[in-house]
Design an enzyme around this catalytic site. Structure first.
Site, PDB file in Angstrom:
ATOM      1  N   VAL A  18     -12.815 -44.643 -33.217  1.00 55.74           N
ATOM      2  CA  VAL A  18     -12.662 -43.723 -32.085  1.00 55.74           C
ATOM      3  C   VAL A  18     -13.821 -42.717 -31.991  1.00 55.74           C
ATOM      4  O   VAL A  18     -13.990 -42.044 -30.989  1.00 55.74           O
ATOM      5  CB  VAL A  18     -11.296 -42.984 -32.173  1.00 55.74           C
ATOM      6  CG1 VAL A  18     -11.218 -42.130 -33.436  1.00 55.74           C
ATOM      7  CG2 VAL A  18     -11.036 -42.134 -30.946  1.00 55.74           C
ATOM      8  N   GLY A  19     -14.649 -42.696 -33.015  1.00 55.44           N
ATOM      9  CA  GLY A  19     -15.670 -41.647 -33.085  1.00 55.44           C
ATOM     10  C   GLY A  19     -16.637 -41.622 -31.923  1.00 55.44           C
ATOM     11  O   GLY A  19     -17.178 -40.574 -31.589  1.00 55.44           O
ATOM     12  N   GLU A  20     -16.882 -42.758 -31.326  1.00 55.68           N
ATOM     13  CA  GLU A  20     -17.887 -42.820 -30.263  1.00 55.68           C
ATOM     14  C   GLU A  20     -17.293 -43.162 -28.904  1.00 55.68           C
ATOM     15  O   GLU A  20     -17.983 -43.087 -27.882  1.00 55.68           O
ATOM     16  CB  GLU A  20     -18.953 -43.857 -30.632  1.00 55.68           C
ATOM     17  CG  GLU A  20     -19.667 -43.508 -31.927  1.00 55.68           C
ATOM     18  CD  GLU A  20     -20.412 -44.684 -32.534  1.00 55.68           C
ATOM     19  OE1 GLU A  20     -21.600 -44.545 -32.845  1.00 55.68           O
ATOM     20  OE2 GLU A  20     -19.809 -45.754 -32.692  1.00 55.68           O
TER      21      GLU A  20
END
Lengths: 320, 728, 173
Positions: free
Chosen positions: B684-686
């Site tokens: 989900v970081g990007e």
């Protein structure tokens, strides 16, 4: 930073030795000293030298040179009678910087031309005679009015643009006493001597800015920039406009981001004065303002943007 | 058990466990330290006798150093030494390089490249001395600095399917547009910094890095020592966003200087050096061709991109990465070409590929939807392929349609006027836009150690980093959930290369990969506990320190220590894996000046299991803020005569400020993706950046009727195309 | 260049500055006093990470010389609260996740602390419609007033939520 000696001084006195520099808020000077664009041999700290009051003065106000931008914008008299000035100051920098920056220092703020700020490039302002890398370079931030072939830098501040529209005066102390300089004449055009930003002599110091009696009419400051806050102006407009019986009775306009100084154009104001406001009139005024505008590529857009900014300000200020 | 993740783990174990902490919006365990200024970042470790190093940047864009005027600077107060060592880094290491990047600073590849290090007793002395150091150069006069002027070569074989030209010719509706996006800098708030400290042949480096197991190899190789002699500590990292994937100039030069001087040396990049020397995201030119039939079904997709990098760099911004799997269309051409310029090394910046590829694809999809006369939300939903086009692979899971629907409802999409210039409030045109979000999901090799201590506390250890991503939070939550321990009895130690090698933080894979390793370690501990209790593992119930009702400490006469591992396996090949979502944006465009303000934004995202709803939401929020920056303000601008970066500080490179960012709504869609990881979680970081700027661009069009094909959409570009502000 | 001295009150403690007049307040705090909670993000007044409170006013400590602060009262993040005894604003930042990497956070918190006082004193901002009036503490006002503090992780919405919570709780007491 190059080494320097430091001394706190109790009074606001002009410097008397070459290489001496006054420091108050330091927000611009220290920035430039870190880049070694500025390299004073001695810093005279005037930050506690008084001159930090706003007082009544000949029907107007006298703002001491060491009044901070924050204090100036928060002053009830400024806010009530010169909202344009408060708005312009608040449109500049950040609250942290405004807490340090002073009235006198802000008038002397140097350009944000990226070549001026980079000692590995050519700049006639920083190093007279070296050339101007901005002319053919990245010049999106640069001037379109009153430029020369040696310099297309802008004056980057907001406060002085407002002061120009408000017909303020700079009070300067020199070896021979005090002289008064209208703000509109304080900054200068680069010509063939772009090293000098303004007409302040080396042996002079700003002691105050005075504001005349408050003018009737609406005051506004419009700043257009790449992000909504904490950015320098692409174009800014300071306006004082009085409407009477559906006509523009009096108008004062000053522009930031367009020139080496806050730009005021009597002809533009004359076109508007006495006429009923309309988009066509605003266009005529812009024609006059921008008749001699010259883009250098990256800043071509400022010609159209200035026209649109003027239209926006005039529309807003003349709405019933 | 094999470490390789070959079969989707359908047990959904984290749904069977009883502790109830997984997914909870718990505050970060390191939060109190961070808000008190007690978290120690790279430059802040207090080492006795630490000398200060400052790098000297080249004042040419290409050539060679012929002479360094050392003597005059060595005579300056406090100056200890000047280094221009062969082993110093000319370029920083690309992500997962695991070996020294290009070294030898006598050759200059780009303007501002470090050519020397000056070390002095104090920071002020070192800074002044570095500025004073005169360097003579032999300048290469015919070097290329302008991406518009160079030749481009195909980076890899284009991905072709069917006949796109024919599809375009025969389409009921088609568009063919060329977009540009500006180069970007990660601009993490913490500038890159290293403190090197040698003890004999052992080097300890306090640095700011994303992937320690690779960084150790890169540093060891750079300064020519064995990996076992290098220890890197990065407990807190002030933002990375790709810029700290590989080691940078500060690390190698600090290590070399400290070895020579026999005392610790700190090297911190100035903000200007971060801009000038740390990997940029390439500017891009992208041609989008879309074709569809009368019903708005895509029949063709062409996405061709032109990017740049320095000579001899293998990285090419993978612009078309998501286009491959996102939409249907049997006739396709995806191609990437690279031009060689002497500008700052191009490399990974948050969501390489999708960040700029998706925003352009999505802006083009908006135009296509309009051409076909279909609502852009519906148009997207109509074009979701059943399987990966051309390869027939199934999607592991895909919440795109749900994200579009849920987001649209929450945002109030039905209030959007289908035509532009329909809503005006005073000086402002108001419009709405939508875009899909998509980012490939990757599992990466990882190890982690979990200790269930005899006193019942749990310790999780890995060299995994936390860039603000939430690793400290989620790794503790996984262990607490699996071992039935309250979260406040769980400790997480990260950012030390002596600890088991996690996946590192990058490519959105940190949480799922290192998290899976923690999960596996916990499974082994659970098996041990089940054995002690004489029950099947399936019958083990762990909660609040009790194992099937008995205090777990009663079962422990010593610490239980297990190392868990995971490696990417067949599930990566058997499925098309990505995280998905949708962005909705309301923007106001000033009818006079072209200033754009994002007034509100909604993002709905599906990325498998949510491990911590608070930190995951923050990741999405942050991504959307990057989307606003990419859409409206961020651009690296070079002087193409010299290669000098003119927007090399935070006054000129405009990252969004508070006022640029409105209330942002984030909706997390619950999902389980067993093919992605045994946690059923994806990255989900990007995701939050991937397409966000496309929604802004579409909102701008919907507001004022101007289709710009150039990001960022600054007032200068917009104002001249705006309709007459008085014309209504 | 002579060494010069000054005495600064840092978080209620008298601290001697003696040294290179070039040293900024920021470097004095970080390197000499080991108060590394104040962060260096740009060193040019362009990011706000170095924000500290001097005599009640928030400033960028990177654009100020230590020697100029003789006798000044300086509050850094270390003077606002400790992990064992968090200030309300710090607690709110933790609960609202008003940060990710944490690097801009001390500056945001120092800035917010002083900002709330400016607001209480009725200072206008660039978004105050009529500058002569007392500004209403809208989210728009808070955003403008916090715009001198960049956050690259993009925690802005959460920071505003944290500040708002503190404002509301202070109003309630």
């Amino acid at each position: 930073m190059r080494p320097f000696d430091y001394r706190r001084v109790a009074d606001l006195q002009p410097v008397d030795q070459p290489g001496d520099r006054l420091i108050a808020g330091g927000t611009n000077l220290l920035d430039l000293m870190k880049l070694e664009v500025e390299a004073p041999r001695r810093l005279l700290d005037i930050s506690r030298a008084g001159h930090d009051r706003i007082t009544a003065h000949e029907g107007g106000l006298r703002i001491g040179a060491l009044v901070t931008n924050a204090d100036c914008a928060a002053d009830p008299r400024i806010r009530a009678d010169y909202p344009l000035l408060a708005k312009a100051i608040l449109a500049g920098a950040s609250p942290q910087l405004r807490n340090k920056a002073t009235t006198g220092g802000n008038l002397c703020q140097r350009t944000r031309c990226q070549y001026f700020m980079a000692t590995d490039t050519r700049c006639n302002k920083r190093q007279p005679g070296s050339g101007c890398d901005a002319l053919q370079g990245v010049n999106r931030n640069h001037a379109i009015l009153g430029t020369s072939e040696t310099c297309i830098a802008t004056y980057p501040g907001d406060m002085a643009v407002a002061l120009t529209a408000l017909d303020a005066t700079v009070e300067v102390l020199g070896q021979d006493g005090t002289r008064l300089i209208p703000v509109a004449e304080f900054h200068r055009l680069p010509g063939d001597d772009p090293a000098r930003d303004n007409v302040l002599r080396d042996d002079e110091v700003i002691t105050a800015v005075t504001l005349p009696e408050p003018a009737a009419g609406r005051q506004s400051y419009r700043k257009i920039r790449d992000r909504s806050s904490y950015a320098f102006a692409l174009v800014s407009v300071a306006a004082v406009i009085e409407l009477r019986e559906g006509r523009i009775a009096r108008v004062a306009l000053a522009f930031g981001g367009l020139a080496h100084k806050p730009w005021r154009d009597p002809q533009t104001e004359a076109i508007l004065t006495g006429r009923p406001p309309s988009p066509a009139l605003f266009d005529q005024a812009a024609d006059a303002l921008l008749a001699k505008a010259k883009g250098r590529g990256g800043n071509d857009f400022k010609i159209a943007l200035a026209r649109r900014a003027l239209a926006a300000v005039l529309t807003e200020a003349t709405e019933e | 058990m094999s470490d390789s993740y070959d079969t989707p783990d359908q047990r959904n174990l984290l749904d069977q466990t009883a502790q109830g902490v997984i997914g909870q919006p718990l505050a970060r365990p390191e939060g109190a330290l961070k808000v008190c200024g007690q978290a120690t970042y790279a430059a802040e470790h207090d080492l006795r006798g630490c000398a200060e190093g400052v790098l000297v940047g080249a004042t040419i864009g290409c050539g060679r150093v012929v002479r360094i005027h050392r003597d005059e600077v060595l005579a300056m107060p406090g100056v200890l030494a000047i280094y221009a060592d062969q082993a110093m880094l000319r370029r920083n290491a690309q992500g997962t390089a695991g070996e020294a990047p290009i070294q030898d600073v006598a050759t200059v590849d780009y303007y501002g490249q470090p050519v020397a290090l000056v070390v002095a007793e104090s920071f002020e002395q070192a800074t002044a001395a570095a500025k004073a150091l005169r360097v003579d150069y032999d300048v290469t006069t015919d070097a290329d600095f302008d991406p518009a002027e160079v030749e481009y070569e195909t980076s890899e074989e284009p991905d072709e399917l069917g006949d796109l030209d024919r599809a375009m010719n025969e389409a009921a509706f088609s568009i063919d547009r060329t977009f540009t996006t500006a180069a970007h800098n990660s601009a993490a708030m913490e500038p890159h910094a290293s403190i090197a400290d040698w003890d004999g042949s052992n080097l300890t480096l306090y640095g700011s890095f994303q992937m320690l197991k690779y960084n150790v190899k890169e540093l060891a190789d750079s300064v020519d020592v064995a990996e076992k002699n290098v220890r890197i500590l990065s407990p807190y990292i002030g933002g990375g966003f790709g810029s700290k994937l590989g080691i940078s100039h500060d690390a190698a030069s600090a290590a070399l200087a400290a070895r020579d001087l026999g005392r610790p040396v700190r090297v911190t990049l100035t903000r200007q050096q971060v801009f000038e020397t740390i990997t940029r995201r390439s500017e891009t030119r992208q041609r989008l061709r879309l074709a569809c039939d009368q019903e708005g079904r895509l029949t063709g997709i062409g996405h061709e991109a032109w990017v740049t990098n320095l000579p001899d760099e293998g990285f090419a911004e993978p612009v078309t990465q998501a286009t491959k799997f996102l939409y249907a269309g049997q006739n396709r051409r995806l191609a990437l070409a690279v031009g060689r310029v002497h500008l700052t090394t191009a490399g990974s910046v948050r969501a390489p590929g999708e960040a700029v590829g998706m925003q352009v694809l999505e802006a083009a999809m908006d135009e296509m939807a309009e051409a076909a006369g279909i609502d852009p939300v519906e148009f997207r939903k109509r074009n979701l392929p059943a399987e990966l086009p051309g390869e027939g692979l199934p999607y592991s899971s895909r919440m795109l349609s749900e994200a579009l629907d849920t987001g649209a409802r929450s945002f109030g999409w039905e209030q959007r006027h289908p035509h532009p210039c329909q809503r005006r409030e005073g000086e402002w045109w108001i419009g709405m836009g939508v875009a899909s979000a998509a980012r490939v999901n990757i599992l990466s090799k990882a190890e982690a150690r979990v200790t269930l201590r005899a006193d019942g506390r749990v310790l999780v250890e890995s060299d995994q980093t936390d860039l603000g991503t939430g690793s400290y939070a989620i790794l503790g939550q996984i262990a607490a959930e699996m071992l039935g321990v309250p979260i406040d009895r769980t400790d997480v130690a990260l950012g030390d290369s002596d600890l088991p090698a996690g996946s590192g933080s990058g490519g959105s894979w940190g949480a799922t990969s290192t998290g899976s390793a923690v999960f596996h370690a916990c499974e082994a501990i659970r098996a041990n506990l089940a054995h002690k209790l004489g029950v099947d593992a399936d019958d083990l119930r762990l909660k609040d320190g009790l194992a099937n009702g008995r205090p777990v400490t009663d079962l422990l006469d010593r610490d239980l220590v297990e190392t868990g591992r995971i490696e990417p396996g067949k599930t990566m090949k058997d499925y098309s894996q990505a995280s998905y979502g949708a962005f909705f944006c309301e923007a106001a465009v000033n009818a006079f000046t072209g200033e754009t303000r994002v007034r509100r934004m909604t993002g709905a995202f599906g990325f498998g299991r949510v491990l911590n709803a608070k930190t995951a939401r923050s990741q999405c929020l942050g991504g959307m803020v990057w989307g606003i920056g990419s859409a409206l303000t961020e651009a690296m601008e070079f002087d193409h005569r010299t290669g000098r970066l003119m927007t090399h500080d935070l006054a000129e490179y405009h990252v969004p400020v508070h006022r640029d960012v409105p209330a942002i709504e984030v909706i997390l869609l619950e999902e389980r993706d067993a093919a992605a990881s045994p946690l059923q979680a994806k990255g989900v970081g990007e995701l939050g950046i991937c397409g966000a700027a496309g929604a802004v661009a579409s909102a701008i069009y919907n507001a004022c009727g101007v289709r710009l094909h150039s990001f960022p959409m600054t007032p200068d570009k917009l104002a001249k195309r705006l309709p007459d502000p008085f014309g209504v | 260049m002579a060494t010069q001295s000054a005495t600064l009150d840092v978080n209620g403690e008298a601290r001697e500055f003696q040294g290179d007049p070039r040293q900024t307040l920021l470097d004095f705090l970080r390197l000499d006093l080991k108060l590394t909670g104040t962060k260096k993000g740009c060193d040019h007044g362009q990011c706000g990470a170095c924000t500290v409170i001097v005599n009640g006013r928030r400033i960028n400590s990177c654009l100020s010389l230590a020697i100029m602060h003789d006798g000044d009262q300086i509050t850094t993040i270390e003077g606002i609260g400790t992990p064992e005894n968090l200030a309300a604003i710090q607690r709110a930042f933790v609960s609202h996740d008003g940060f990710q990497c944490g690097y801009c956070t001390p500056g945001q918190i120092c800035s917010a602390t002083a900002m709330l006082k400016e607001l209480a004193a009725g200072w206008p901002s660039a978004v105050t419609e009529a500058v002569a009036d007392t500004p209403a503490p809208s989210d728009k006002e808070l955003r403008e007033r916090m715009s001198g503090n960049l956050c690259r992780c993009g925690a802005y919405s959460n920071i505003i939520a944290a500040i708002r919570e503190v404002m509301q709780s202070e109003k309630g007491t």
